[in-house]
Design a protein around this motif. Structure first.
Motif, mmCIF file in Angstrom:
data_model
loop_
_atom_site.group_PDB
_atom_site.id
_atom_site.type_symbol
_atom_site.label_atom_id
_atom_site.label_comp_id
_atom_site.label_asym_id
_atom_site.label_seq_id
_atom_site.Cartn_x
_atom_site.Cartn_y
_atom_site.Cartn_z
ATOM 1 N N PRO A 1 -8.785 4.378 -0.853
ATOM 2 C CA PRO A 1 -9.762 4.016 -1.888
ATOM 3 C C PRO A 1 -9.243 4.143 -3.316
ATOM 4 O O PRO A 1 -9.863 3.607 -4.244
ATOM 5 N N PHE A 2 -8.109 4.823 -3.518
ATOM 6 C CA PHE A 2 -7.618 5.098 -4.865
ATOM 7 C C PHE A 2 -6.383 4.272 -5.242
ATOM 8 O O PHE A 2 -5.795 4.499 -6.301
ATOM 9 N N LEU A 3 -6.004 3.330 -4.408
ATOM 10 C CA LEU A 3 -4.713 2.654 -4.582
ATOM 11 C C LEU A 3 -4.766 1.407 -5.450
ATOM 12 O O LEU A 3 -3.731 0.969 -5.951
ATOM 13 N N HIS A 4 -5.937 0.808 -5.638
ATOM 14 C CA HIS A 4 -6.025 -0.444 -6.393
ATOM 15 C C HIS A 4 -6.722 -0.208 -7.733
ATOM 16 O O HIS A 4 -7.872 -0.572 -7.934
ATOM 17 N N VAL B 1 -3.626 4.221 4.188
ATOM 18 C CA VAL B 1 -2.482 5.108 3.993
ATOM 19 C C VAL B 1 -3.001 6.541 3.965
ATOM 20 O O VAL B 1 -3.903 6.870 3.188
ATOM 21 N N LEU B 2 -2.429 7.373 4.829
ATOM 22 C CA LEU B 2 -2.802 8.782 4.899
ATOM 23 C C LEU B 2 -1.653 9.638 4.368
ATOM 24 O O LEU B 2 -0.487 9.367 4.654
ATOM 25 N N ALA B 3 -1.992 10.670 3.626
ATOM 26 C CA ALA B 3 -1.010 11.645 3.143
ATOM 27 C C ALA B 3 -1.507 13.028 3.515
ATOM 28 O O ALA B 3 -2.539 13.471 2.984
ATOM 29 N N ASP B 4 -0.808 13.686 4.430
ATOM 30 C CA ASP B 4 -1.242 14.986 4.951
ATOM 31 C C ASP B 4 -2.710 14.949 5.373
ATOM 32 O O ASP B 4 -3.478 15.887 5.134
ATOM 33 N N LEU C 1 0.821 -1.205 0.000
ATOM 34 C CA LEU C 1 0.000 0.000 0.000
ATOM 35 C C LEU C 1 0.859 1.261 0.000
ATOM 36 O O LEU C 1 0.488 2.277 -0.593
ATOM 37 N N LEU C 2 2.010 1.203 0.655
ATOM 38 C CA LEU C 2 2.893 2.368 0.667
ATOM 39 C C LEU C 2 3.500 2.603 -0.715
ATOM 40 O O LEU C 2 3.620 3.751 -1.166
ATOM 41 N N TYR C 3 3.892 1.527 -1.396
ATOM 42 C CA TYR C 3 4.400 1.684 -2.766
ATOM 43 C C TYR C 3 3.294 2.204 -3.682
ATOM 44 O O TYR C 3 3.532 3.049 -4.552
ATOM 45 N N ARG C 4 2.083 1.695 -3.477
ATOM 46 C CA ARG C 4 0.960 2.166 -4.283
ATOM 47 C C ARG C 4 0.667 3.640 -3.996
ATOM 48 O O ARG C 4 0.315 4.402 -4.902
ATOM 49 N N ALA C 5 0.799 4.035 -2.738
ATOM 50 C CA ALA C 5 0.596 5.439 -2.397
ATOM 51 C C ALA C 5 1.629 6.317 -3.094
ATOM 52 O O ALA C 5 1.294 7.391 -3.621
#
Length: 207
Positions: free
Chosen positions: A85-88, A76-79, A35-39
């Motif tokens: 929901p957008f990673l796959h 996974v949170l970014a700021d 998930l982190l790589y996908r983020a």
């Protein structure tokens, strides 16, 4: 359980599903490195950063507070924004291997993973080799490309042939990263159900 369990393997080998179930049985969180790589891939796509540009990717990642939130389902949170929901998507599928090839991005992901205190079940490509080599319990799950493509096609709005082509490309890109740890127990899950794989892993944790 107080230690770390690692579950590695190629794309669509069942790592995430097995990790969730094993972690639940053990009463500990699971960590999804993918998930982190996908983020990182999603953020690059959004910002228009070339996935081949390692320096640009690292500037992008360091400019945002990205963290993995473990639990029954990883997020996974970014700021503060929930990217989960957008990673796959197929768009992320197609660039994530390119992003993950960069040593700097791999180091960034490893730092995020190591922010989480054990115990936990960690799944990915190289959890037992590069990230948690000290883990006392290591497993490597694999399956034929055809079986993995059928599994993935059920999760994506795409046909089997397109998924298989993308999967074979990812396998080639991920080859160096995806080798099992020398002390990992290797299991081919091609002819097994999810319940059977989970039972096998749990049985070997008791050995």
């Amino acid at each position: 359980m107080r230690g770390i369990v690692t579950l590695d393997g190629p794309s669509a080998s069942g790592k995430s599903s097995v990790a969730k179930r094993v972690a639940e049985a053990l009463g500990v969180p699971y960590l999804s490195s993918g998930l982190l790589y996908r983020a990182a891939a999603l953020l690059a796509l959004r910002a228009g950063v070339d996935p081949k540009d390692e320096a640009g990717l690292l500037r992008l990642l360091e400019a945002q507070r990205v963290r993995l939130v473990p639990g029954r389902e990883n997020r996974v949170l970014a700021d503060g924004e929930d990217l989960t929901p957008f990673l796959h998507t197929l768009e992320v599928d197609r660039v994530v291997s390119e992003v993950a090839r960069h040593p700097g991005v791999r180091a960034w992901v490893n730092e995020r993973l190591k922010e989480v205190p054990p115990p936990f079940v960690a799944e990915g490509r190289d959890m037992g080799t590069a990230v948690f080599p000290e883990a006392p319990h290591k497993f490597y799950l694999t399956a034929s490309p055809e079986v993995r493509a059928r599994r993935r096609a059920k999760e994506r709005p795409s046909d089997y042939e397109a998924v298989l082509r993308d999967l074979l490309v990812r396998d080639e890109r991920d080859k160096a990263q995806s080798a099992p740890a020398p002390d990992a127990l290797v299991l081919d899950t091609s002819g097994m159900t999810l319940d059977e794989v989970v039972a096998w892993v749990l049985a070997h944790l008791k050995d």
